[in-house]
Design a protein around this motif. Structure first.
Motif, PDB file in Angstrom:
ATOM      1  N   ALA A 193       0.851  -1.218  -0.046  1.00 15.62           N
ATOM      2  CA  ALA A 193      -0.043   0.166   0.040  1.00 15.62           C
ATOM      3  C   ALA A 193       0.824   1.226  -0.062  1.00 15.62           C
ATOM      4  O   ALA A 193       1.935   1.340   0.677  1.00 15.62           O
ATOM      5  CB  ALA A 193      -0.870  -0.032   1.360  1.00 15.62           C
ATOM      6  N   ILE A 194       0.522   2.227  -0.955  1.00 17.71           N
ATOM      7  CA  ILE A 194       1.056   3.425  -0.772  1.00 17.71           C
ATOM      8  C   ILE A 194       0.391   4.497  -0.236  1.00 17.71           C
ATOM      9  O   ILE A 194      -0.809   4.656  -0.563  1.00 17.71           O
ATOM     10  CB  ILE A 194       1.200   3.782  -2.200  1.00 17.71           C
ATOM     11  CG1 ILE A 194       2.133   2.961  -3.092  1.00 17.71           C
ATOM     12  CG2 ILE A 194       2.061   5.041  -2.447  1.00 17.71           C
ATOM     13  CD1 ILE A 194       2.064   2.834  -4.541  1.00 17.71           C
ATOM     14  N   ARG A 195       0.890   5.062   0.907  1.00 22.61           N
ATOM     15  CA  ARG A 195       0.224   6.145   1.466  1.00 22.61           C
ATOM     16  C   ARG A 195       0.296   7.464   0.606  1.00 22.61           C
ATOM     17  O   ARG A 195       1.302   7.981  -0.026  1.00 22.61           O
ATOM     18  CB  ARG A 195       0.870   6.564   2.748  1.00 22.61           C
ATOM     19  CG  ARG A 195       0.650   5.716   3.844  1.00 22.61           C
ATOM     20  CD  ARG A 195       1.255   5.984   5.327  1.00 22.61           C
ATOM     21  NE  ARG A 195       0.343   7.227   6.039  1.00 22.61           N
ATOM     22  CZ  ARG A 195       0.711   7.651   7.134  1.00 22.61           C
ATOM     23  NH1 ARG A 195       1.548   7.045   8.132  1.00 22.61           N
ATOM     24  NH2 ARG A 195       0.072   8.763   7.411  1.00 22.61           N
ATOM     25  N   ASN A 196      -1.175   8.250   0.258  1.00 23.31           N
ATOM     26  CA  ASN A 196      -1.184   9.329  -0.287  1.00 23.31           C
ATOM     27  C   ASN A 196      -1.837  10.322   0.521  1.00 23.31           C
ATOM     28  O   ASN A 196      -3.206  10.050   0.560  1.00 23.31           O
ATOM     29  CB  ASN A 196      -1.784   8.870  -1.688  1.00 23.31           C
ATOM     30  CG  ASN A 196      -2.053  10.400  -2.410  1.00 23.31           C
ATOM     31  OD1 ASN A 196      -2.017  11.311  -2.077  1.00 23.31           O
ATOM     32  ND2 ASN A 196      -2.729  10.220  -3.691  1.00 23.31           N
ATOM     33  N   ASP A 197      -1.483  11.309   1.235  1.00 27.35           N
ATOM     34  CA  ASP A 197      -1.772  12.190   1.972  1.00 27.35           C
ATOM     35  C   ASP A 197      -2.828  13.154   1.260  1.00 27.35           C
ATOM     36  O   ASP A 197      -3.889  13.674   2.049  1.00 27.35           O
ATOM     37  CB  ASP A 197      -0.757  13.151   2.398  1.00 27.35           C
ATOM     38  CG  ASP A 197       0.160  12.689   3.463  1.00 27.35           C
ATOM     39  OD1 ASP A 197      -0.745  11.688   4.254  1.00 27.35           O
ATOM     40  OD2 ASP A 197       1.222  12.973   3.232  1.00 27.35           O
ATOM     41  N   ARG A 198      -3.071  12.977  -0.217  1.00 22.18           N
ATOM     42  CA  ARG A 198      -3.790  13.976  -0.524  1.00 22.18           C
ATOM     43  C   ARG A 198      -5.294  13.231  -1.553  1.00 22.18           C
ATOM     44  O   ARG A 198      -6.084  13.791  -1.974  1.00 22.18           O
ATOM     45  CB  ARG A 198      -3.028  14.736  -1.846  1.00 22.18           C
ATOM     46  CG  ARG A 198      -1.987  15.353  -1.417  1.00 22.18           C
ATOM     47  CD  ARG A 198      -2.305  16.386  -0.592  1.00 22.18           C
ATOM     48  NE  ARG A 198      -1.084  17.326  -0.042  1.00 22.18           N
ATOM     49  CZ  ARG A 198      -0.897  17.820   0.943  1.00 22.18           C
ATOM     50  NH1 ARG A 198      -2.062  17.968   1.687  1.00 22.18           N
ATOM     51  NH2 ARG A 198       0.249  18.620   1.269  1.00 22.18           N
ATOM     52  N   LEU A 199      -5.050  12.001  -1.125  1.00 16.82           N
ATOM     53  CA  LEU A 199      -6.255  11.116  -1.481  1.00 16.82           C
ATOM     54  C   LEU A 199      -7.333  11.465  -0.600  1.00 16.82           C
ATOM     55  O   LEU A 199      -7.636  11.014   0.580  1.00 16.82           O
ATOM     56  CB  LEU A 199      -6.248   9.779  -1.515  1.00 16.82           C
ATOM     57  CG  LEU A 199      -6.894   8.672  -2.105  1.00 16.82           C
ATOM     58  CD1 LEU A 199      -7.348   8.891  -3.236  1.00 16.82           C
ATOM     59  CD2 LEU A 199      -6.626   7.186  -1.559  1.00 16.82           C
ATOM     60  N   VAL A 200      -8.602  12.030  -1.011  1.00 16.47           N
ATOM     61  CA  VAL A 200      -9.637  12.129  -0.287  1.00 16.47           C
ATOM     62  C   VAL A 200     -10.908  11.792  -0.973  1.00 16.47           C
ATOM     63  O   VAL A 200     -11.930  11.438  -0.090  1.00 16.47           O
ATOM     64  CB  VAL A 200      -9.920  13.851  -0.257  1.00 16.47           C
ATOM     65  CG1 VAL A 200      -9.035  14.513   0.627  1.00 16.47           C
ATOM     66  CG2 VAL A 200     -10.026  14.513  -1.625  1.00 16.47           C
TER      67      VAL A 200
END
Length: 433
Positions: free
Chosen positions: A248-255
């Motif tokens: 899993a790739i963390r993406n802080d901007r995924l809303v």
RNA sequence: GUGGCCAUAGCUCAGCUGGUUAGAGUGCCAGGUUGUGGCCCUGGAGGUCGCGGGUUCGAAUCCCGCUGGCCACCCCA
């Protein structure tokens, strides 16, 4: 008279594609059921309110992508643009969560959005999805992702990118929204039109903007607004994914585009779709949706995946199997006089479990045999005058080019033997290469 | 929803700067004498050149509108 065509943004599923879709749909149901998920089907039309309240008035879907119309009684109805709201309505309406929690469900069906069509984006499209309703554990967020992961594996698709993020609790988001507005307000004059509007209606969506990418990069980080329990929840999800062997790739901007999500959200991508729409689907936790729909507060999590896009990927990487419904046998008469006998033979073969095409047309035998190979048959059974007279049939092996005359009583077993030999040979070839 | 590209036989396409009955390959159907295939030969069917206007003596070919597809934006499936 002009010919009638399928409406814009819709497509007929012709036989070639039908088989591939069934392969995909069966695989999804099988994987979901291996986790204890049960099938559900809900209406394709729903009250418009289900989506305006559930999905959110300020989302693109509700703002401009819904097919909405009035029925004869003046009620506003909508062709469902997504599946979660309807499924939750059905489950809570039937009190399924009062029997066994969580309620694990899988579904498949058509959905509708009025965006301008292009490859991988149709007015009518198909999604498979699952919903896990009635429990708030982070383990379930990880579980549903694992279902999707295994599903992609079952289709033979590698190279799936999984992006995850946490939206936190409603309180976390309120805090974050305040931080975002504080950050963006002084910059309001320099924002694009959409962003200026989002700033007042739905600040989280500011992160979706590509035009103001520079501003997005410097914006406050969502994670920093999460309180301890929210962070723990997400950390647990990440840990569970890791122990399941899922990257899993963390993406802080995924809303995500729908309002009802909170805590865990995720999306699946595949690079091979580069030009086309490359998101294969996504989902997340939606603990607040039940209340928005007027039901008792109920935690839940789920995902939805785009069938057409996944098929595009599967086709591109070459994992779509050949049509399993292909014909086994073609039974043909030689002259019209043997039509009835040939029909009887075909019936007999079907009773024995074979897919049999009957050809009693008044046509040359060589054309019939040519048709047999083209239809994908591996055996032709010929019923002519001699055979009718002797209660037998000619069994021709279309691959081996050999043939034999056998009594009707031994016909089925003879054909089965040839088919079995061929399929063994085929798998052997398949495994070698 | 905004912008761009495209639209000729079932399929893939040709048709030069507007000029007589619009072509090829492939596929389809039929025949190559009497019951045998994936090759070959011959013949045939199939197109209101997306639809509707306009310019012109004349348009598949130029102009406008519409419809549909594709691409980008947007967003997501």
């Amino acid at each position: 008279m002009p010919q009638i065509a399928a409406p814009k943004g819709t497509r007929d599923i012709l036989p070639d594609e039908f088989a591939a879709r069934r392969w995909l749909l069966d695989a999804h149901a099988a994987v979901a059921e291996s986790f204890g998920y049960r099938g559900i089907e809900t209406p394709i039309i729903e009250s418009t309110e289900l989506f305006s309240r559930g999905v959110g008035t300020d989302t693109d879907i509700v703002e401009k992508q819904m097919f909405t119309f009035e029925d004869r009684g003046g009620r506003s109805l909508t062709l469902r643009p997504e599946g979660t709201a309807g499924t939750l309505r059905a489950v809570l309406g039937a009190h399924l969560d009062q029997e066994l929690r969580p309620v694990r469900l899988h579904y498949a069906g058509p959905f509708f959005r009025a965006e301008r069509p292009q490859a991988g984006r149709q007015h009518q499209f198909t999604q498979v999805g699952i919903e896990c309703i009635g429990e708030g554990s982070p383990a379930l967020d990880a579980e549903i992702i694992e279902v999707a992961w295994r599903f992609f594996k079952a289709l033979g698709i590698d190279g799936i990118h999984l992006q995850v993020n946490s939206l936190g609790s409603p309180e976390d988001r309120a805090r974050y929204r305040t931080a975002l507005v504080a950050y963006y307000t002084p910059l309001e004059a320099s924002l694009c039109d959409d962003c200026r509007r989002r700033l007042h209606t739905n600040p989280l969506r500011l992160l979706d903007c590509k035009r103001d990418a520079g501003l997005v990069a410097a914006a406050p980080i969502l994670w920093e607004s999460l309180d301890r329990p929210s962070r723990d929840h997400f950390t647990t999800v990440l840990r569970d994914l890791e122990s399941a062997g899922i990257d899993a790739i963390r993406n802080d901007r995924l809303v995500r585009g729908l309002d009802y999500y909170g805590h865990t959200v995720f999306e699946f991508w595949h690079d091979i779709l580069q030009g086309a729409q490359s998101s294969l689907g996504g989902g997340g936790r939606y603990d607040g949706l039940a209340e928005l729909l007027g039901f008792p507060s109920t935690p839940a999590t789920g995902y939805a995946l785009g069938v057409e896009r996944i098929l595009m990927v599967a086709r591109a990487v070459g994992t779509v199997p050949s049509d399993p419904a292909a014909t086994d046998v073609l039974v043909c008469s030689v002259e019209p006089g043997q039509a009835e006998a040939a029909a009887g033979v075909a019936r007999l073969l079907r009773d024995a479990g074979m897919h049999s095409i009957l050809d009693v047309a008044e046509r040359r035998l060589d054309r019939k045999l040519r048709g047999a190979s083209r239809a994908g048959a591996r055996v032709a059974v010929i019923v002519g005058e001699n055979e009718v007279g002797s209660d037998s049939a000619v069994v021709r092996d279309l691959d081996g080019r050999s043939q034999q005359t056998v009594p009707i009583a031994e016909l089925a077993s003879t054909v089965i033997r040839i088919l079995a030999r061929d399929s063994v040979a085929e798998t052997a070839i398949g495994e070698d290469s």
